[in-house]
Every structure is written in C-alpha cells, then in structure tokens.
Scaffold this active site. Structure first.
Site, PDB file in Angstrom:
ATOM      1  N   ASN A  39     -64.247 -35.235  41.708  1.00  0.00           N
ATOM      2  CA  ASN A  39     -62.854 -35.673  41.776  1.00  0.00           C
ATOM      3  C   ASN A  39     -62.089 -34.857  42.812  1.00  0.00           C
ATOM      4  OD1 ASN A  39     -63.252 -33.597  39.854  1.00  0.00           O
ATOM      5  ND2 ASN A  39     -61.419 -34.136  38.703  1.00  0.00           N
ATOM      6  N   GLU A  41     -58.094 -34.354  44.032  1.00  0.00           N
ATOM      7  CA  GLU A  41     -56.692 -34.638  43.704  1.00  0.00           C
ATOM      8  C   GLU A  41     -55.799 -34.408  44.921  1.00  0.00           C
ATOM      9  OE1 GLU A  41     -56.111 -32.092  40.288  1.00  0.00           O
ATOM     10  OE2 GLU A  41     -57.328 -33.411  39.014  1.00  0.00           O
ATOM     11  N   CYS A  50     -61.252 -40.247  41.300  1.00  0.00           N
ATOM     12  CA  CYS A  50     -62.228 -39.817  40.291  1.00  0.00           C
ATOM     13  C   CYS A  50     -63.612 -39.563  40.906  1.00  0.00           C
ATOM     14  CB  CYS A  50     -62.374 -40.878  39.206  1.00  0.00           C
ATOM     15  SG  CYS A  50     -60.962 -40.953  38.100  1.00  0.00           S
ATOM     16  N   GLU A  52     -66.452 -40.637  39.849  1.00  0.00           N
ATOM     17  CA  GLU A  52     -67.251 -41.875  39.887  1.00  0.00           C
ATOM     18  C   GLU A  52     -66.940 -42.663  41.158  1.00  0.00           C
ATOM     19  OE1 GLU A  52     -65.382 -40.691  37.475  1.00  0.00           O
ATOM     20  OE2 GLU A  52     -66.029 -41.347  35.496  1.00  0.00           O
ATOM     21  N   CYS A  83     -62.494 -43.468  33.444  1.00  0.00           N
ATOM     22  CA  CYS A  83     -61.167 -44.077  33.243  1.00  0.00           C
ATOM     23  C   CYS A  83     -61.279 -45.593  33.428  1.00  0.00           C
ATOM     24  CB  CYS A  83     -60.157 -43.477  34.215  1.00  0.00           C
ATOM     25  SG  CYS A  83     -60.333 -44.096  35.902  1.00  0.00           S
TER      26      CYS A  83
HETATM   27  N1  THU Z   1     -61.509 -37.821  36.145  1.00  0.00           N
HETATM   28  C1  THU Z   1     -62.676 -38.183  36.771  1.00  0.00           C
HETATM   29  O1  THU Z   1     -62.934 -37.774  37.912  1.00  0.00           O
HETATM   30  N2  THU Z   1     -63.527 -38.992  36.098  1.00  0.00           N
HETATM   31  C2  THU Z   1     -63.371 -39.383  34.820  1.00  0.00           C
HETATM   32  O2  THU Z   1     -64.236 -40.060  34.287  1.00  0.00           O
HETATM   33  C3  THU Z   1     -62.176 -38.993  34.071  1.00  0.00           C
HETATM   34  C4  THU Z   1     -61.125 -38.290  34.845  1.00  0.00           C
HETATM   35  C5  THU Z   1     -60.618 -36.894  36.853  1.00  0.00           C
HETATM   36  C6  THU Z   1     -59.422 -37.472  37.545  1.00  0.00           C
HETATM   37  C7  THU Z   1     -58.501 -36.272  37.644  1.00  0.00           C
HETATM   38  O3  THU Z   1     -58.845 -35.502  38.779  1.00  0.00           O
HETATM   39  C8  THU Z   1     -58.837 -35.464  36.402  1.00  0.00           C
HETATM   40  O4  THU Z   1     -60.105 -35.923  35.964  1.00  0.00           O
HETATM   41  C9  THU Z   1     -57.846 -35.588  35.260  1.00  0.00           C
HETATM   42  O5  THU Z   1     -57.294 -36.846  35.182  1.00  0.00           O
END
Ligand code: THU
Length: 130
Positions: A39, A41, A50, A52, A83
């Site tokens: 991930n 941000e 994310c 994935e 998500c």
């Molecule tokens: N996040 C993912 O990368 N994958 C998931 O399956 C759930 C959430 C990340 C997005 C963000 O950077 C952090 O987790 C919290 O929302």
C-alpha cells in the site's frame, strides 16, 4: 518463494505515513508469474492505493491478465480482508473459483473464493443491453 513470503517481503516497502498499517499482496498468474504490491498512501487521499491494487497494476504492466491465486498479509489481529474496491478489482482478473488468502503476520489465515468475496458482482454481462 511462496506467495506469503513474497507478500511479507513487499509489505516492508509499504509507504504508510498516515495509517502506519503496512499491507503486502502477492499474486500468481495463470502462466505462473508472481507479482507483488504494497500500500502507498498520500496526503490528499490518506487511504492511498491498496496493496492488492499495486499487485494487480504490476501484473497488468507486465501484460498479464489472469490471477490464479492471491495472498494478502498484514499485522492485524485477524486475517486482513480486501476493501470493497479491491474486491471489484480482483474480480476483474480472477474467476469465481480463485482463492484469495487473507493472512496475518502471525500465520492466521482465511481462504475465500472470489465468488464469496464479492457475491452478486457487477460484471460485463450486466451491460449487454447497452
Ligand atoms: N489496505 C490495503 O492495502 N489492503 C487491504 O486489504 C486493506 C487496507 C490499506 C489501505 C491503507 O493504506 C491502509 O491499509 C488503511 O486503510
């Protein structure tokens, strides 16, 4: 290298100054290639991209289109679920029987079929009258 190992390794590269929550994802394609993503941000959209979605983007950039297996790893109290948006992205490139394995760093895991991850998914067929 297992998909779990690949997801753990890429997870270390997660850029998460806002959530501090590192996630790694690794997938194997139908042709046997492995792609991974973490991930990433940003200040305007702190949820960022994310893990994935990162793995899927790497797969597409390499010209691959078919997910055979996918693993997601985070240091969470229970295996981390993709998500909603990622469920749709996974369903775009994985058939209904493909297994998505959600894992926590301590080894707890939960395996779910894509069909169960996104029941009643919107698909291209819904646009057949367009
Ligand atoms: N996040 C993912 O990368 N994958 C998931 O399956 C759930 C959430 C990340 C997005 C963000 O950077 C952090 O987790 C919290 O929302």
């Amino acid at each position: 290298m297992t998909l779990f190992d690949a997801a753990c390794a890429v997870r270390e590269n997660a850029y998460v100054p806002y959530s501090k929550f590192k996630v790694g994802a690794a997938l194997r394609t139908a042709s046997g290639q492995v792609f991974a993503g973490c991930n990433v941000e940003n200040v305007a959209y702190p949820e960022g991209t994310c893990a994935e979605a990162g793995a899927i983007a790497a797969m597409c950039a390499a010209g691959e289109r078919e997910i055979a297996e996918l693993v997601v790893v985070a240091d969470s109290p229970s295996p981390v679920p993709p998500c909603g948006g990622c469920r749709q992205k996974i369903a775009e490139f994985a058939g209904p029987e493909v297994i998505v394995t959600m894992m926590s760093l301590d080894g707890a895991s939960r395996a779910v079929r894509v069909a169960d991850l996104l029941p009643g998914a919107f698909g291209a067929g819904h646009m057949d009258r367009a």
